[in-house]
Write an enzyme that holds these catalytic residues in place. Structure first.
Site, mmCIF file in Angstrom:
data_model
loop_
_atom_site.group_PDB
_atom_site.id
_atom_site.type_symbol
_atom_site.label_atom_id
_atom_site.label_comp_id
_atom_site.label_asym_id
_atom_site.label_seq_id
_atom_site.Cartn_x
_atom_site.Cartn_y
_atom_site.Cartn_z
ATOM 1 N N ARG A 25 10.277 38.335 6.219
ATOM 2 C CA ARG A 25 9.786 37.371 7.332
ATOM 3 C C ARG A 25 8.932 38.076 8.407
ATOM 4 N NH1 ARG A 25 15.455 34.556 8.227
ATOM 5 N NH2 ARG A 25 15.980 36.721 7.354
ATOM 6 N N ASP A 65 16.756 37.480 -4.866
ATOM 7 C CA ASP A 65 17.825 37.612 -4.065
ATOM 8 C C ASP A 65 19.173 37.802 -4.973
ATOM 9 O OD1 ASP A 65 18.734 37.261 -1.158
ATOM 10 O OD2 ASP A 65 20.491 36.643 -2.501
ATOM 11 N N ARG A 68 14.067 45.359 1.703
ATOM 12 C CA ARG A 68 13.413 44.125 2.501
ATOM 13 C C ARG A 68 12.146 43.936 2.807
ATOM 14 N NH1 ARG A 68 17.519 39.904 4.133
ATOM 15 N NH2 ARG A 68 18.765 39.996 2.549
ATOM 16 N N ARG A 122 5.921 30.986 3.098
ATOM 17 C CA ARG A 122 7.299 30.428 3.186
ATOM 18 C C ARG A 122 7.126 29.063 3.920
ATOM 19 N NH1 ARG A 122 11.202 29.259 3.734
ATOM 20 N NH2 ARG A 122 12.695 30.296 4.782
HETATM 21 O O1 CP3 Z 1 13.831 43.879 -0.740
HETATM 22 C C1 CP3 Z 1 13.033 42.835 -0.858
HETATM 23 O O2 CP3 Z 1 11.998 42.768 -0.214
HETATM 24 C C2 CP3 Z 1 13.168 42.072 -2.043
HETATM 25 C C3 CP3 Z 1 14.008 40.796 -2.105
HETATM 26 C C4 CP3 Z 1 15.292 40.849 -1.549
HETATM 27 C C5 CP3 Z 1 16.012 39.734 -0.737
HETATM 28 N N1 CP3 Z 1 17.171 39.981 -0.868
HETATM 29 C C6 CP3 Z 1 14.985 38.536 -0.160
HETATM 30 C C7 CP3 Z 1 15.422 37.771 0.738
HETATM 31 C C8 CP3 Z 1 16.508 41.618 -1.719
HETATM 32 C C9 CP3 Z 1 16.492 43.066 -2.559
HETATM 33 C C10 CP3 Z 1 17.539 41.070 -1.372
HETATM 34 C C11 CP3 Z 1 18.966 41.543 -1.418
HETATM 35 C C12 CP3 Z 1 20.084 41.064 -0.626
HETATM 36 N N2 CP3 Z 1 20.499 39.735 -0.532
HETATM 37 C C13 CP3 Z 1 21.256 41.572 -0.427
HETATM 38 C C14 CP3 Z 1 21.514 43.095 -0.467
HETATM 39 C C15 CP3 Z 1 20.721 43.715 0.704
HETATM 40 C C16 CP3 Z 1 21.466 43.977 1.743
HETATM 41 O O3 CP3 Z 1 20.506 43.153 2.941
HETATM 42 O O4 CP3 Z 1 22.413 44.435 2.173
HETATM 43 C C17 CP3 Z 1 22.192 40.512 0.358
HETATM 44 C C18 CP3 Z 1 23.581 41.029 0.941
HETATM 45 C C19 CP3 Z 1 21.525 39.104 0.270
HETATM 46 C C20 CP3 Z 1 22.055 38.266 0.638
HETATM 47 C C21 CP3 Z 1 21.362 37.620 1.474
HETATM 48 N N3 CP3 Z 1 19.799 36.986 1.284
HETATM 49 C C22 CP3 Z 1 21.491 37.000 2.824
HETATM 50 C C23 CP3 Z 1 22.804 37.455 3.635
HETATM 51 C C24 CP3 Z 1 20.297 36.287 3.317
HETATM 52 C C25 CP3 Z 1 20.283 35.656 4.651
HETATM 53 C C26 CP3 Z 1 20.118 36.739 5.922
HETATM 54 C C27 CP3 Z 1 18.576 36.650 6.263
HETATM 55 O O5 CP3 Z 1 17.911 37.476 6.467
HETATM 56 O O6 CP3 Z 1 18.100 35.277 6.327
HETATM 57 C C28 CP3 Z 1 19.266 36.258 2.264
HETATM 58 C C29 CP3 Z 1 18.006 35.669 2.577
HETATM 59 C C30 CP3 Z 1 17.061 36.177 1.988
HETATM 60 N N4 CP3 Z 1 16.878 37.372 0.969
HETATM 61 C C31 CP3 Z 1 15.755 36.498 2.552
HETATM 62 C C32 CP3 Z 1 14.785 37.220 1.913
HETATM 63 C C33 CP3 Z 1 13.384 37.416 2.193
HETATM 64 C C34 CP3 Z 1 15.152 35.483 4.035
HETATM 65 C C35 CP3 Z 1 14.969 34.299 3.177
HETATM 66 C C36 CP3 Z 1 14.002 33.544 4.173
HETATM 67 O O7 CP3 Z 1 12.613 33.939 4.014
HETATM 68 O O8 CP3 Z 1 14.252 32.508 5.111
#
Ligand code: CP3
Length: 341
Positions: free
Chosen positions: A27, A72, A23, A36
């Site tokens: 944010r 994602d 990640r 964003r």
């Molecule tokens: O790592 C990186 O920088 C690359 C991008 C990336 C994102 N999600 C961007 C994202 C990667 C590799 C993921 C993987 C992901 N997504 C996983 C596996 C990794 C882990 O955390 O265990 C999972 C379970 C998800 C599902 C997911 N996506 C959730 C549960 C959420 C909401 C939670 C949150 O933090 O808001 C997301 C949203 C998400 N994916 C964001 C980002 C940058 C936040 C979105 C925003 O900008 O508001």
């Protein structure tokens, strides 16, 4: 081009130790928030020029040794015929959830070139823009973790619907897992063709299974995928969050690099996995709230333990949280490089 990350993936004990952060685009970075402000998360994922821009931000701002595709794990699910939405503060919503035979019948495999062309285009842009910088990591969710999102309709605490299907209707569960395995395989293969130089597979929720259930209901599917993509020569990293109890069998998956969360220290992990293992991890992301000298001690400890592995790639034990001060993240990267050179 900085090859340290790829060399470590292939088993070379590189100094300084390469580092990237799960990640790392997100944010906690003001530059990400700027982008964003103009665009919602899903549209950002589907706009290759902007997705590439935010993937590169941490490379330029933090000095990490690898970039990860901005996307994602849930993106390919939408192409299988289920609605996907990200609600501010509520996390992802998949609708309608997949719980019955009819629900599964509505789903279909994906054609990555047609359905996720924006992901492949983002990868192609990134490879051009990163050609003198660092390698690019592509990624996918593992079949089990993706199945939980489909069955629960989002994130869950107890995973009751998933486990209920698994125990009440194992034939349905295995049908869904077979389909997801095809989808993940074709998705990863397409990312490799587009230019991804390493692949991380996230199994965020597989740790909710007992060791026996993991071995039976989750591991065989990722193993099948790794076997099929092995010929590509691209290294794959397998990260099971909360997977301390399944470590020994994780190495049966065939993944070249094992990602560790912060709960199992690297020394213990290596004693169970064997010193021939390449590991990635595993500082507790919240350690970034510590004052500098205490953070330094913890980073040093992770690095020292990493010496017991065949090769070590430094990372956090899970994704960076939005609350973490970005200056601390920059400091972390400096500390890793400085302390390990
Ligand atoms: O790592 C990186 O920088 C690359 C991008 C990336 C994102 N999600 C961007 C994202 C990667 C590799 C993921 C993987 C992901 N997504 C996983 C596996 C990794 C882990 O955390 O265990 C999972 C379970 C998800 C599902 C997911 N996506 C959730 C549960 C959420 C909401 C939670 C949150 O933090 O808001 C997301 C949203 C998400 N994916 C964001 C980002 C940058 C936040 C979105 C925003 O900008 O508001």
């Amino acid at each position: 081009m900085n090859e340290a990350f790829l060399r470590a993936c292939h088993g070379e004990a590189v100094r300084p130790v390469p580092v990237w952060l799960m990640r790392q685009a997100g944010r906690y970075l003001p530059a990400y928030q700027e982008v964003r402000k103009k665009i919602d998360f899903l549209t950002l994922c589907k706009t290759p020029e902007l997705a590439a821009e935010v993937s590169i931000q941490p490379v330029d701002i933090l000095g990490v040794d690898a970039a990860i595709l901005f996307s994602d794990i849930l993106i390919p699910l939408e192409c299988m015929g289920i609605g996907l939405d990200f609600h501010e503060g509520k996390g992802p919503v998949l609708n309608p959830p997949v719980r019955t035979e009819q629900d599964i019948e509505r789903l279909h495999p994906i054609d990555p070139d047609a359905d996720v062309s924006f992901v492949l285009e983002t990868i192609r842009i990134l490879r051009k823009e990163l050609s003198h910088k660092v390698p690019l990591i592509g990624f996918s969710g593992a079949p089990f973790t993706l199945a939980t999102y489909m069955i629960e309709g989002g994130t869950s605490k107890s995973f009751v619907n998933t486990k209920r299907m698994l125990f009440e209707a194992p034939h349905l569960f295995s049908r869904l897992m077979d389909l997801l395995t095809e989808v993940v395989h074709s998705y990863i293969e397409a990312q490799i063709r587009a230019g991804a130089q390493a692949i991380q597979v996230f199994d965020t929720w597989a740790g909710v299974l007992t060791r026996e259930d993991y071995a039976r209901y989750a591991l065989p599917y990722v193993t099948r995928i790794f076997k099929r993509i092995k010929g590509s020569g691209v290294p794959f990293i397998y990260f099971v969050f909360n997977g301390g109890h399944v470590l020994e069998i994780i190495s049966d998956s065939g993944a070249g690099v094992i990602g560790l969360d912060w709960r199992t220290d690297i020394k213990t992990a290596i004693s169970r996995l064997g010193s021939d293992t390449v590991v990635q991890g595993n500082l507790d992301p919240c350690a970034l709230f510590l004052p500098e000298h205490e953070l330094k001690t913890r980073v040093d400890s992770v690095l020292k333990q990493g010496l017991e592995a065949k090769a070590h790639i430094f990372n956090l034990g899970h994704g960076i949280l939005p609350e973490i001060p970005n200056e601390k993240v920059r400091l972390l990267v400096e500390l890793v490089h400085g302390l390990s050179s």
